[in-house]
Design an enzyme around this catalytic site. Structure first.
Site: not given
Length: 693
Positions: A199-200, A353, A197, A202, A204-205
């Protein structure tokens, strides 16, 4: 609708089930934790490395403790000093595309192209940062929150770095889930999205569902993450050390600042620690109005896999969607500011952050915090120092501000503050005639940066993450409302803390604020009370009870004595005015001229009385003030020993003043009578008949 967007930035961390070349080279053993209700299992894992493939047995236990691999710059340096070619390849990998992009911008400007409006270059910048890896993606994420620095087209592209990065293959993610949790994903989750759903940098989700029916966000870490981040930190650290040595004007601990960031990033790569951060964040701030912290499902969480409550919501920067849903984005930013103030100034445990991917507006109008990887702490002395600095800035006490910078370790104790004090006044010159709270944090930071370059300031490592957190939050606020002023929103809370916090440091600061050259500054107290009443958790009962407790204590003796003097002045002025009006009425209206007109209060006494009246008006407008409850509250206060002591002091001083006034009047009347008798005797002697001869 957004899911839990899990960008990367984090705190305490441990080592991967996959053992990196770096970890293996130091023969690091690992004890990892899986959910408490799972049996003891043995997991064999292997991680492909850039040079070799290692296989290692990892013991997975049901204990909550695990052996952490902390950021160790000495070990990292020893590791990469043996691999100069690898370091050189990385430098070239970063330098060539960066220089190519910079030359492209230069050539565009020569051809008359408006670079800030060039979508192609904005896309190239996003793609460049993505290719360079997690460390550079974080730079892009920070820039994506600064509409005052970055042109809109670039801003829109950089925003994608928050949660729309290229995903890694599902096969790897599913393998990590199996290795971390002991079972394949299909045996753990009854539903799991076929694609990530979000992706960053570090991880992904995925969106999933547990057998119990709860919807969850499943965060899986990227492969080879530690190796990619470690080499960049090594190169940047070397560069920082070189710059510190070459440029004598650089007095800040650049290496220390980078090490602080390295600590946070290494911690961020441990999802067990992130889950613990989330629970601690909930305990400290979950009670705040309209703050929501998702639940962690520990049974399905380990170092590289995190399962947490799924949050349906909208990013704060999606203002049109929020407006359509009837959600007040500005109010939620105010909630975020109040929460950040408690993080930084009350408990010290703060989210480092808070970019838009980590903050969601829920459909019921709450502010949900999502990512708890990059957290940091600020020590009590630093927290008190920041509060004092804010107060001194708002009240333009630049002498006090210079001393605050010594306490906060920006200046050494032996530094001559004489030239620095007027320099501070110049920095805040724009605020003359207006409230300093109208300035924004970014402008203050920029001005202070120039000041720090000119004078012997040094930037302590802890400061970098605080500024990152505040500036990021302010960037979101400016995006939503260009006129939003974080300092203006923050000062009511600071005023409340200064008035109610029992800490000796803040009591001393309050004393310095309220007294100058032994004179009570009523206008400062008025300003504090006026601002404090706007704080969410401040009410009349709170200020009354804590004020009495403080003033009746030994710590409050100095302020108590001075305040009693001022109260007596006020009563004295009130008494004089009443007597003056009464005698004036008798003489002018009734015609009893035998009554002498009593003088009214002096100008100073009248000013004190006016201040007291304004303060009483402020208290009447404070949350919790209820005239119907005032009588029992006063009755309760009268039985308080501290109030009784205060009353005795006031009564004693009033009695002393009354006696002194009575004696003075008696002496004056005696002198008048004696003069009249003398005059009368003289007139009688003059009227005697002449003696007969």
């Amino acid at each position: 609708m957004n899911a839990k967007t899990v960008p990367p930035t984090s705190q305490p961390m441990k080592q991967d089930t996959h053992v990196s070349e770096f970890a293996n080279s130091h023969e690091l053993s690992k004890t990892e934790r899986v959910p408490e209700n799972r049996a003891l299992v043995q997991v064999v894992s292997s991680l492909p490395d850039s040079e070799e493939t290692q296989e290692s047995k990892v013991l997975v236990t049901t204990k909550t403790e695990s052996v952490a691999i902390d950021y160790n710059p000495q070990e990292i340096e020893a590791h990469y000093q043996k691999r100069p070619l690898e370091v050189l390849r990385r430098i070239i990998t970063v330098l060539i595309p960066t220089m190519t992009f910079a030359l492209g911008l230069w050539w565009d400007s020569k051809r008359g192209v408006v670079v800030k409006n060039d979508l192609k270059r904005a896309v190239q910048l996003r793609e460049l940062l993505t290719r360079l890896g997690p460390a550079y993606i974080k730079i892009g994420q920070a820039l994506s929150t600064r509409p005052d620095l970055v042109p809109p087209i670039y801003l829109e592209e950089l925003t994608q770095l928050q949660d729309k990065l290229p995903a890694f293959p599902n096969e790897i993610a599913y393998q990590f889930i199996k290795e971390e949790l002991g079972l394949p994903p299909q045996e753990i989750y009854v539903e799991l999205s076929t694609e990530p759903i979000a992706a960053a940098s570090l991880g992904q989700v995925y969106k999933g569902k547990l057998s119990s029916g709860e919807e969850v966000a499943v965060k899986v870490q990227r492969p080879d993450l530690r190796e990619r981040i470690t080499i960049d930190l090594y190169i940047l650290r070397k560069l920082a050390a070189w710059a510190k040595k070459q440029f004598k004007r650089v007095r800040s601990d650049l290496v220390g600042i980078l090490d602080e960031l390295g600590d946070r990033i290494f911690e961020e790569m441990d999802y067990i620690h992130e889950g613990q951060n989330a629970e601690r964040f909930y305990q400290l701030y979950g009670h705040m109005k309209d703050v929501y912290v998702p639940k962690i499902y520990w049974e399905y969480t380990n170092r590289r896999v995190l399962t947490m409550e799924w949050i349906n919501g909208v990013k704060l920067t999606q203002t049109e969607e929020l407006r359509d849903l009837g959600i007040n984005a500005r109010y939620l930013i105010e909630v975020g500011v109040q929460c950040s103030l408690r993080q930084l100034l009350e408990h010290g445990f703060f989210h480092a952050d808070p970019h838009p991917g980590n903050l969601l507006a829920t459909f019921d109008g709450q502010l949900a915090y999502l990512d708890f990887g990059m957290m940091s702490e600020i020590q009590p002395q630093q927290r008190y120092g920041l509060i004092e600095a804010i107060v001194h800035v708002v009240n333009r006490d630049f002498d006090g501000l210079a001393k605050d910078y010594v306490k906060l370790d920006f200046l050494s104790p032996e530094t001559d503050l004489t030239p620095i004090i007027p320099a501070f006044a110049n920095v805040f010159a724009d605020a003359q005639g207006a409230s300093v709270a109208e300035l924004n944090i970014k402008s203050i930071t920029d001005d202070l940066s120039a000041l720090m370059y000119e004078y012997p300031f040094r930037v302590p490592p802890y400061y970098a993450l605080i500024i990152r957190s505040l500036v990021t939050l302010e960037g979101i606020a400016i995006y939503i409302d260009p006129n939003f002023k974080v300092l203006s929103e923050a000062y009511p809370y600071v005023a409340k803390r200064l008035l109610t916090d029992p800490a000796p440091e803040l009591r001393a600061s309050l004393q310095d604020l309220l007294f100058k050259e032994n004179r009570f500054r009523w206008n400062r107290l008025e300003n504090l009370l006026r601002n404090a009443r706007n704080s969410q958790d401040y009410d009349f009962n709170l200020v009354a009870n804590q004020t009495v407790d403080f003033l009746s204590s030994e710590r409050g003796a100095f302020i108590r004595d001075k305040l009693v003097d001022e109260i007596v002045k006020g009563f004295d002025a009130l008494t004089k005015n009443v007597l003056h009006n009464f005698t004036y009425l008798l003489r002018e209206r009734v015609g009893i001229t035998a009554v002498n007109e009593t003088p009214s209060a002096t100008i100073e006494q009248q000013q004190t009385l006016d201040h007291i009246q304004r303060i009483l008006n402020i208290l009447q407008q404070t949350r919790g003030f209820d005239p119907a409850q005032l009588a029992p509250q006063i009755a309760q206060l009268l039985f308080n020993p501290g109030v009784q002591r205060l009353g005795q002091q006031v009564a004693n001083q009033l009695a002393q003043k009354a006696v002194a006034r009575l004696i003075r009047q008696l002496l004056v009347s005696t002198e008048v009578n004696s003069v009249e008798d003398s005059n009368l005797g003289q007139s009688r002697r003059l009227s005697l008949p002449a003696a007969k001869v």
